[in-house]
Design a protein around this motif. Sequence first.
Motif, mmCIF file in Angstrom:
data_model
loop_
_atom_site.group_PDB
_atom_site.id
_atom_site.type_symbol
_atom_site.label_atom_id
_atom_site.label_comp_id
_atom_site.label_asym_id
_atom_site.label_seq_id
_atom_site.Cartn_x
_atom_site.Cartn_y
_atom_site.Cartn_z
ATOM 1 N N GLU A 16 6.644 11.928 -3.370
ATOM 2 C CA GLU A 16 5.413 12.369 -4.015
ATOM 3 C C GLU A 16 4.566 11.247 -4.615
ATOM 4 O O GLU A 16 3.349 11.210 -4.372
ATOM 5 C CB GLU A 16 5.747 13.401 -5.103
ATOM 6 N N PRO A 17 5.150 10.326 -5.393
ATOM 7 C CA PRO A 17 4.317 9.284 -6.018
ATOM 8 C C PRO A 17 3.512 8.479 -5.010
ATOM 9 O O PRO A 17 2.319 8.230 -5.227
ATOM 10 C CB PRO A 17 5.342 8.406 -6.743
ATOM 11 N N ASP A 61 0.830 -1.206 0.000
ATOM 12 C CA ASP A 61 0.000 0.000 0.000
ATOM 13 C C ASP A 61 0.868 1.262 0.000
ATOM 14 O O ASP A 61 1.819 1.359 0.781
ATOM 15 C CB ASP A 61 -0.905 -0.013 1.252
ATOM 16 N N PRO A 62 0.544 2.208 -0.866
ATOM 17 C CA PRO A 62 1.370 3.428 -0.936
ATOM 18 C C PRO A 62 1.390 4.226 0.365
ATOM 19 O O PRO A 62 2.421 4.796 0.721
ATOM 20 C CB PRO A 62 0.725 4.232 -2.075
ATOM 21 N N ILE A 118 17.478 18.722 -1.237
ATOM 22 C CA ILE A 118 16.255 18.673 -0.439
ATOM 23 C C ILE A 118 15.041 18.390 -1.330
ATOM 24 O O ILE A 118 14.249 17.476 -1.072
ATOM 25 C CB ILE A 118 16.053 19.992 0.340
ATOM 26 N N SER A 119 14.905 19.169 -2.382
ATOM 27 C CA SER A 119 13.737 19.022 -3.253
ATOM 28 C C SER A 119 13.753 17.671 -3.961
ATOM 29 O O SER A 119 12.700 17.045 -4.142
ATOM 30 C CB SER A 119 13.694 20.153 -4.278
ATOM 31 N N GLY A 120 14.943 17.218 -4.353
ATOM 32 C CA GLY A 120 15.048 15.912 -5.001
ATOM 33 C C GLY A 120 14.596 14.798 -4.080
ATOM 34 O O GLY A 120 13.877 13.883 -4.500
ATOM 35 N N HIS A 121 14.993 14.897 -2.817
ATOM 36 C CA HIS A 121 14.567 13.882 -1.853
ATOM 37 C C HIS A 121 13.062 13.948 -1.625
ATOM 38 O O HIS A 121 12.382 12.911 -1.590
ATOM 39 C CB HIS A 121 15.310 14.073 -0.534
ATOM 40 N N ALA A 122 12.535 15.160 -1.489
ATOM 41 C CA ALA A 122 11.090 15.302 -1.280
ATOM 42 C C ALA A 122 10.318 14.709 -2.460
ATOM 43 O O ALA A 122 9.257 14.088 -2.279
ATOM 44 C CB ALA A 122 10.725 16.771 -1.087
ATOM 45 N N LEU A 178 2.915 18.300 0.824
ATOM 46 C CA LEU A 178 3.052 17.448 2.011
ATOM 47 C C LEU A 178 4.455 16.860 2.098
ATOM 48 O O LEU A 178 5.027 16.737 3.192
ATOM 49 C CB LEU A 178 2.004 16.328 1.999
ATOM 50 N N ALA A 179 5.006 16.502 0.945
ATOM 51 C CA ALA A 179 6.380 15.984 0.930
ATOM 52 C C ALA A 179 7.352 17.049 1.434
ATOM 53 O O ALA A 179 8.267 16.752 2.219
ATOM 54 C CB ALA A 179 6.755 15.540 -0.477
#
Lengths: 214, 214
Positions: A142-143, A85-86, A134-138, A164-165
């Motif tokens: 997302e998916p 489950d995601p 930071i943004s790459g990790h966040a 939320l990420a």
Amino acid sequence: MTDTDIIPTQMSARDKLLAAGFQLIRSKGYSGTTVDDLCAAAGVTKGAFFHHFRSKEALGVAAADFWAEFTGRLFAEAPYHAHADPLDRFTGYLDFRRQLLAGELPDYTCLVGTMVQETYLTAPAIRDACEASISGHARTLEPDIQAAMDARGMGDRGWTAGSLALHTQAVLQGAFILAKAQDSVTVAVESVDHLKRYVALLFSPPGGATAGNG
Amino acid sequence: MTDTDIIPTQMSARDKLLAAGFQLIRSKGYSGTTVDDLCAAAGVTKGAFFHHFRSKEALGVAAADFWAEFTGRLFAEAPYHAHADPLDRFTGYLDFRRQLLAGELPDYTCLVGTMVQETYLTAPAIRDACEASISGHARTLEPDIQAAMDARGMGDRGWTAGSLALHTQAVLQGAFILAKAQDSVTVAVESVDHLKRYVALLFSPPGGATAGNG
DNA sequence: AGATATCCATACCAACTGGTCGGTACGATT
DNA sequence: AATCGTACCGACCAGTTGGTATGGATATCT
């Protein structure tokens, strides 16, 4: 026990300097870490430093890039991806972050979060590299968040999977600051617990009356 | 427009130096700010600096103390205390924090959050002063949160008024870091909105089905 | 008026800063 | 065997760092 001890000897001078940067910058900050400090901790000379890095700022950028790569591997190989489950994967991520809050403060805090605070105005190249990390990790979160929303038919609720990420990263970065201030990991763990509770409430079915009851 | 412009001339040299510290340390960090920088921005000489402060570290401690006093006044005089309901006061605080996210980054970010990151290991006196500022501010939120819990007969839910107050500070500190990284206040505003949503969910009655629906 | 204490300016210092430079060691290529 | 490129060394440099020494202006107290 000196800083040098933690740097494996078979690494290249470049990698040893980056590893030293991870430790020193997280402990003393970017400006507080001198080139001589880095060389001493890495067990190399100044000549080696400026052979591999054009400047101190170049090491900062390289350290942020390497941090993105290092944490990318760490989280890619983490067990939480195994959940079917995601939403379980996302909450599993939060549990994993909680588990990482072990050991000494300089070991579990974030290099790029520390570095960007001091350099966002004075060294744009470093800021950009920290931002990408930071943004790459966040973005890796997302998916799963989006899939969890879709699976529950959640329409527009005034927030997105991306926001939320990023909020998740904000909580973690802020938790590190409070942990440093209090010299205790407790406050960080409790903040992650609040975030977990928030996620549980966000994704709990509207009729579920016991969502937040302990 | 130089740094000097923003420092009123009728202030004492000590106050001018502290005001310069607010600006410079939030922009460049503690280590990145030199004594000469501070003197130039304050429009005083080095003799004045070391007359008022025994060392650079002493200025750091004084700046953190003065920050606690300054923000203490700012929030004490803020309008959100006027609400009759304690939960309204707490959410009013969050709205107030959201409003403060205006202007330039160095103006709305937190001095002590920035400073503690670099000094928590190397300058314990500064760390302690930063800790007192953060925890002291969080403590001003506790009574309202506790009263809101009591008014709803909320028993033990695995979290306390104190932990929620500290979590609030963590979110804000983390929001500042992300804003610096992205050079945009948007991400910070959205993180505060997530926090507001969390508080709304925490205090919404269990049967309320439309709590999180937009 | 004189003594005293506060406040601040100038000149200065030793240590350290990021960065440069000429040189060496050594394996791969020709 | 000659040449070249990469990795590395460590002395050295000019400028900056936090901090000091000392003297003068001003206000206050006696």
